[in-house]
Motif scaffolding. Structure first.
Motif, mmCIF file in Angstrom:
data_model
loop_
_atom_site.group_PDB
_atom_site.id
_atom_site.type_symbol
_atom_site.label_atom_id
_atom_site.label_comp_id
_atom_site.label_asym_id
_atom_site.label_seq_id
_atom_site.Cartn_x
_atom_site.Cartn_y
_atom_site.Cartn_z
ATOM 1 N N LEU A 69 72.950 100.745 36.004
ATOM 2 C CA LEU A 69 73.626 101.396 37.122
ATOM 3 C C LEU A 69 73.035 100.952 38.453
ATOM 4 O O LEU A 69 73.762 100.615 39.394
ATOM 5 C CB LEU A 69 73.532 102.918 36.965
ATOM 6 C CG LEU A 69 74.144 103.766 38.067
ATOM 7 C CD1 LEU A 69 75.631 103.468 38.238
ATOM 8 C CD2 LEU A 69 73.909 105.243 37.753
ATOM 9 N N LEU A 70 71.719 100.917 38.524
ATOM 10 C CA LEU A 70 71.055 100.487 39.758
ATOM 11 C C LEU A 70 71.404 99.043 40.109
ATOM 12 O O LEU A 70 71.727 98.734 41.259
ATOM 13 C CB LEU A 70 69.541 100.642 39.628
ATOM 14 C CG LEU A 70 68.719 100.169 40.827
ATOM 15 C CD1 LEU A 70 69.063 100.978 42.073
ATOM 16 C CD2 LEU A 70 67.235 100.257 40.512
ATOM 17 N N LEU A 71 71.371 98.161 39.128
ATOM 18 C CA LEU A 71 71.686 96.753 39.395
ATOM 19 C C LEU A 71 73.130 96.576 39.857
ATOM 20 O O LEU A 71 73.396 95.803 40.783
ATOM 21 C CB LEU A 71 71.401 95.900 38.163
ATOM 22 C CG LEU A 71 69.931 95.782 37.761
ATOM 23 C CD1 LEU A 71 69.783 95.037 36.448
ATOM 24 C CD2 LEU A 71 69.115 95.127 38.867
ATOM 25 N N LYS A 72 74.056 97.272 39.225
ATOM 26 C CA LYS A 72 75.468 97.197 39.637
ATOM 27 C C LYS A 72 75.625 97.735 41.058
ATOM 28 O O LYS A 72 76.306 97.126 41.893
ATOM 29 C CB LYS A 72 76.332 97.990 38.646
ATOM 30 C CG LYS A 72 77.789 98.067 38.991
ATOM 31 C CD LYS A 72 78.527 96.881 38.475
ATOM 32 C CE LYS A 72 80.027 97.097 38.644
ATOM 33 N NZ LYS A 72 80.733 95.852 38.594
ATOM 34 N N ALA A 73 74.976 98.876 41.344
ATOM 35 C CA ALA A 73 75.066 99.470 42.685
ATOM 36 C C ALA A 73 74.466 98.541 43.736
ATOM 37 O O ALA A 73 75.044 98.363 44.822
ATOM 38 C CB ALA A 73 74.362 100.821 42.704
ATOM 39 N N GLU A 74 73.330 97.941 43.437
ATOM 40 C CA GLU A 74 72.711 97.017 44.388
ATOM 41 C C GLU A 74 73.593 95.802 44.626
ATOM 42 O O GLU A 74 73.685 95.304 45.749
ATOM 43 C CB GLU A 74 71.327 96.588 43.892
ATOM 44 C CG GLU A 74 70.286 97.678 44.013
ATOM 45 C CD GLU A 74 68.939 97.283 43.433
ATOM 46 O OE1 GLU A 74 68.848 96.270 42.688
ATOM 47 O OE2 GLU A 74 67.966 98.005 43.716
ATOM 48 N N SER A 75 74.235 95.323 43.588
ATOM 49 C CA SER A 75 75.130 94.184 43.721
ATOM 50 C C SER A 75 76.336 94.535 44.607
ATOM 51 O O SER A 75 76.726 93.760 45.486
ATOM 52 C CB SER A 75 75.597 93.726 42.341
ATOM 53 O OG SER A 75 76.505 92.666 42.461
ATOM 54 N N ILE A 76 76.911 95.704 44.356
ATOM 55 C CA ILE A 76 78.042 96.150 45.179
ATOM 56 C C ILE A 76 77.610 96.279 46.626
ATOM 57 O O ILE A 76 78.278 95.780 47.533
ATOM 58 C CB ILE A 76 78.596 97.490 44.648
ATOM 59 C CG1 ILE A 76 79.314 97.286 43.319
ATOM 60 C CG2 ILE A 76 79.523 98.141 45.673
ATOM 61 C CD1 ILE A 76 79.670 98.574 42.595
ATOM 62 N N ARG A 77 76.491 96.934 46.853
ATOM 63 C CA ARG A 77 76.013 97.149 48.227
ATOM 64 C C ARG A 77 75.723 95.820 48.930
ATOM 65 O O ARG A 77 76.081 95.629 50.088
ATOM 66 C CB ARG A 77 74.775 98.036 48.223
ATOM 67 C CG ARG A 77 74.361 98.480 49.601
ATOM 68 C CD ARG A 77 73.280 99.547 49.531
ATOM 69 N NE ARG A 77 72.928 99.958 50.863
ATOM 70 C CZ ARG A 77 73.509 100.942 51.535
ATOM 71 N NH1 ARG A 77 74.482 101.635 50.979
ATOM 72 N NH2 ARG A 77 73.139 101.235 52.757
#
Length: 104
Positions: A69-77
């Motif tokens: 979840l963190l990696l996906k969120a960081e990628s989106i951001r």
């Protein structure tokens, strides 16, 4: 500090707008839509809130899920921030590869 708040608000607004545009693409895919929405939500949070959210996910659902979840969120951001800085059109649901191209 004010510029940071404006930037967070701009990132959140861009992510929200992208989700609205992409909703139809996920018809019949509720699990994929849920994953994207949760990651997008985390991406809209400021750093302290993002860390707290991920810690709660790790405690309740496991470290592996929290990390994904963190990696996906960081990628989106990162994708949204880069696009806003460049003045480009963006799609918050698609990460960029390390070479700069968008992943599908």
């Amino acid at each position: 500090m004010r510029n940071h708040t404006v930037r967070d608000a701009d990132v959140a607004a861009a992510i929200d707008a992208t989700l609205l545009r992409r909703r139809q693409q996920f018809d019949g895919q509720p699990a994929a839509w849920h994953v994207l929405c949760e990651a997008a939500h985390v991406a809209t949070l400021g750093e302290p809130a993002r860390r707290a959210f991920i810690a709660r996910v790790a405690a309740s659902r496991g470290a592996d899920i929290a990390l994904r979840l963190l990696l996906k969120a960081e990628s989106i951001r990162a994708t949204v921030t880069e696009a806003l800085e460049a003045g480009d059109e963006l799609d918050a649901g698609q990460e960029r590869s390390p070479a700069g191209g968008q992943l599908h």
